[in-house]
Each structure stands twice: as C-alpha cells, then as structure tokens.
Scaffold this motif. Structure first.
Motif, PDB file in Angstrom:
ATOM      1  N   VAL A  27       0.862  -1.179   0.000  1.00  0.00           N
ATOM      2  CA  VAL A  27       0.000   0.000   0.000  1.00  0.00           C
ATOM      3  C   VAL A  27       0.899   1.231   0.000  1.00  0.00           C
ATOM      4  O   VAL A  27       2.113   1.116  -0.094  1.00  0.00           O
ATOM      5  CB  VAL A  27      -0.953   0.013   1.227  1.00  0.00           C
ATOM      6  CG1 VAL A  27      -1.865  -1.188   1.202  1.00  0.00           C
ATOM      7  CG2 VAL A  27      -0.190   0.065   2.532  1.00  0.00           C
ATOM      8  N   LEU A  64      -0.280  -4.151   3.986  1.00  0.00           N
ATOM      9  CA  LEU A  64      -1.666  -4.131   4.454  1.00  0.00           C
ATOM     10  C   LEU A  64      -2.075  -5.514   4.937  1.00  0.00           C
ATOM     11  O   LEU A  64      -1.903  -6.497   4.227  1.00  0.00           O
ATOM     12  CB  LEU A  64      -2.600  -3.715   3.313  1.00  0.00           C
ATOM     13  CG  LEU A  64      -4.098  -3.802   3.589  1.00  0.00           C
ATOM     14  CD1 LEU A  64      -4.513  -2.749   4.600  1.00  0.00           C
ATOM     15  CD2 LEU A  64      -4.882  -3.634   2.300  1.00  0.00           C
ATOM     16  N   GLN A  71     -10.821  -3.593   3.049  1.00  0.00           N
ATOM     17  CA  GLN A  71      -9.440  -4.054   2.933  1.00  0.00           C
ATOM     18  C   GLN A  71      -9.371  -5.477   2.383  1.00  0.00           C
ATOM     19  O   GLN A  71      -8.475  -5.792   1.606  1.00  0.00           O
ATOM     20  CB  GLN A  71      -8.733  -3.963   4.287  1.00  0.00           C
ATOM     21  CG  GLN A  71      -8.530  -2.523   4.721  1.00  0.00           C
ATOM     22  CD  GLN A  71      -8.067  -2.418   6.153  1.00  0.00           C
ATOM     23  OE1 GLN A  71      -8.367  -3.265   6.982  1.00  0.00           O
ATOM     24  NE2 GLN A  71      -7.342  -1.357   6.451  1.00  0.00           N
ATOM     25  N   ASP A  87      -7.811   1.159  -5.835  1.00  0.00           N
ATOM     26  CA  ASP A  87      -7.685   1.035  -4.388  1.00  0.00           C
ATOM     27  C   ASP A  87      -6.601   1.950  -3.826  1.00  0.00           C
ATOM     28  O   ASP A  87      -6.731   2.459  -2.709  1.00  0.00           O
ATOM     29  CB  ASP A  87      -7.464  -0.428  -3.997  1.00  0.00           C
ATOM     30  CG  ASP A  87      -8.713  -1.251  -4.260  1.00  0.00           C
ATOM     31  OD1 ASP A  87      -9.813  -0.808  -3.866  1.00  0.00           O
ATOM     32  OD2 ASP A  87      -8.605  -2.330  -4.872  1.00  0.00           O
ATOM     33  N   HIS A  91      -7.471   4.664  -0.925  1.00  0.00           N
ATOM     34  CA  HIS A  91      -6.648   4.824   0.278  1.00  0.00           C
ATOM     35  C   HIS A  91      -6.118   6.251   0.400  1.00  0.00           C
ATOM     36  O   HIS A  91      -6.090   6.820   1.494  1.00  0.00           O
ATOM     37  CB  HIS A  91      -5.476   3.831   0.261  1.00  0.00           C
ATOM     38  CG  HIS A  91      -5.821   2.489   0.785  1.00  0.00           C
ATOM     39  ND1 HIS A  91      -6.436   1.524   0.025  1.00  0.00           N
ATOM     40  CD2 HIS A  91      -5.642   1.948   2.008  1.00  0.00           C
ATOM     41  CE1 HIS A  91      -6.613   0.446   0.755  1.00  0.00           C
ATOM     42  NE2 HIS A  91      -6.144   0.671   1.968  1.00  0.00           N
ATOM     43  N   LYS A  92      -5.698   6.812  -0.714  1.00  0.00           N
ATOM     44  CA  LYS A  92      -5.161   8.172  -0.702  1.00  0.00           C
ATOM     45  C   LYS A  92      -6.257   9.196  -0.389  1.00  0.00           C
ATOM     46  O   LYS A  92      -6.004  10.184   0.298  1.00  0.00           O
ATOM     47  CB  LYS A  92      -4.504   8.504  -2.049  1.00  0.00           C
ATOM     48  CG  LYS A  92      -3.322   7.622  -2.398  1.00  0.00           C
ATOM     49  CD  LYS A  92      -2.157   7.902  -1.505  1.00  0.00           C
ATOM     50  CE  LYS A  92      -0.946   7.058  -1.865  1.00  0.00           C
ATOM     51  NZ  LYS A  92       0.190   7.356  -0.976  1.00  0.00           N
ATOM     52  N   ALA A  95      -6.792   8.951   3.444  1.00  0.00           N
ATOM     53  CA  ALA A  95      -5.682   9.541   4.219  1.00  0.00           C
ATOM     54  C   ALA A  95      -5.649  11.063   4.062  1.00  0.00           C
ATOM     55  O   ALA A  95      -5.462  11.794   5.021  1.00  0.00           O
ATOM     56  CB  ALA A  95      -4.361   8.921   3.798  1.00  0.00           C
ATOM     57  N   ASP A 100      -0.632  12.547  -0.286  1.00  0.00           N
ATOM     58  CA  ASP A 100      -1.650  11.674  -0.876  1.00  0.00           C
ATOM     59  C   ASP A 100      -2.333  12.371  -2.050  1.00  0.00           C
ATOM     60  O   ASP A 100      -2.558  11.763  -3.092  1.00  0.00           O
ATOM     61  CB  ASP A 100      -2.685  11.267   0.176  1.00  0.00           C
ATOM     62  CG  ASP A 100      -2.053  10.486   1.304  1.00  0.00           C
ATOM     63  OD1 ASP A 100      -1.382   9.477   1.019  1.00  0.00           O
ATOM     64  OD2 ASP A 100      -2.211  10.892   2.471  1.00  0.00           O
ATOM     65  N   TRP A 126     -16.936   5.387   1.607  1.00  0.00           N
ATOM     66  CA  TRP A 126     -16.046   6.047   2.563  1.00  0.00           C
ATOM     67  C   TRP A 126     -16.357   7.538   2.711  1.00  0.00           C
ATOM     68  O   TRP A 126     -15.668   8.250   3.439  1.00  0.00           O
ATOM     69  CB  TRP A 126     -14.584   5.855   2.147  1.00  0.00           C
ATOM     70  CG  TRP A 126     -14.098   4.472   2.430  1.00  0.00           C
ATOM     71  CD1 TRP A 126     -13.944   3.450   1.527  1.00  0.00           C
ATOM     72  CD2 TRP A 126     -13.739   3.930   3.699  1.00  0.00           C
ATOM     73  NE1 TRP A 126     -13.504   2.319   2.168  1.00  0.00           N
ATOM     74  CE2 TRP A 126     -13.362   2.585   3.505  1.00  0.00           C
ATOM     75  CE3 TRP A 126     -13.686   4.451   4.993  1.00  0.00           C
ATOM     76  CZ2 TRP A 126     -12.948   1.758   4.551  1.00  0.00           C
ATOM     77  CZ3 TRP A 126     -13.268   3.624   6.030  1.00  0.00           C
ATOM     78  CH2 TRP A 126     -12.912   2.308   5.799  1.00  0.00           C
TER      79      TRP A 126
END
Length: 141
Positions: A27, A64, A71, A87, A91-92, A95, A100, A126
C-alpha cells in the motif's frame, strides 16, 4: 532495478509471508508508484493494526493486513501483491495528506485506465466524494 523499485529485501519478506500463509499487499507510496507519472520516495509511518511497517536500513515497506471488509476486497483485487490503481486512490482519498493528494494527481496525470464504477462505489462508501471532486480532470478511462 531502479532506486524507486522495491528491493530484493521486499521479495524476501513476500516469500516469508507467502510461506506462512499471511494475506498481504503493498500500500502507500510503493503501490502508488506503480501508477504515478512521477514516482516518489516514501517516509510514511504505518499505523496499526492493519498496517505493518517493515524496515531495513533506509528501506521501508508498508504491508496491508486486512481487518475491514474494504481491505479484504482491496487485497483480493491486488495484482502481484500491489493494490490496484483504484484502491490506491481510495486509500489516498481516505488519508488525504498533501502527499496523498500529490500521488492522486500524479496517477491521474499518468492517464492510467480506471474502473470508475468500482472507484465511485468505494468513494461513496467512505464518504470522500467531496475530496474526489477536487480533481477536476479525473483522467483514466
């Protein structure tokens, strides 16, 4: 091997994880570098319990270990033990540090094809749609 590629040391870690049956995937910046127009070095610190930060000298790798549904899905989609571009972006977006955002811009600049349906689903899940909307040209196809 370029200085930005994971080393043989990473291959050794991967071999150990595979041998003991640990599900894992790269990751962070190492995953993003696979898709970025301009790869970068990383100095991230992994955060427990879902991220293992492995160090050897100046080298470091974030691994990860899935603990939430997303996940597990991301790990199952990983290719060659590296998160897919979608993905990495998710994730970026979660964060949302300056580095990011820079990684997302670089990925989009590289013109990597994106699965927008998959991406949009997890962006909604998210609740990071406003963050994603800041990238006017989302590139990819």
């Amino acid at each position: 091997m370029s200085e930005l590629e994971p080393s043989a040391w990473l291959a050794s870690i991967a071999e150990i994880f595979d041998f003991v049956g640990v599900e894992w995937t790269l990751v962070g910046a190492l995953a993003a570098n696979r898709y970025c127009a301009t790869p970068r070095f990383t100095t991230d610190v992994g955060e427990p319990p879902h991220l293992i930060r492995c160090h050897r000298g100046a080298e470091a790798v974030d691994i990860l270990l899935p603990v939430v549904e997303y996940q597990h899905v991301a790990l199952a989609r990983a290719q060659d033990h590296v998160l897919t571009v979608e993905d990495v972006i998710v994730h970026k977006l979660i964060a949302w540090r300056a580095r990011d955002r820079d990684d997302i811009r670089s990925i989009l600049e590289a013109g990597v094809a994106l699965d927008h349906e998959y991406l949009d689903g997890w962006i909604a899940e998210w609740d990071v749609a406003e963050r994603w909307a800041t990238f006017a040209d989302r590139g990819g196809s």
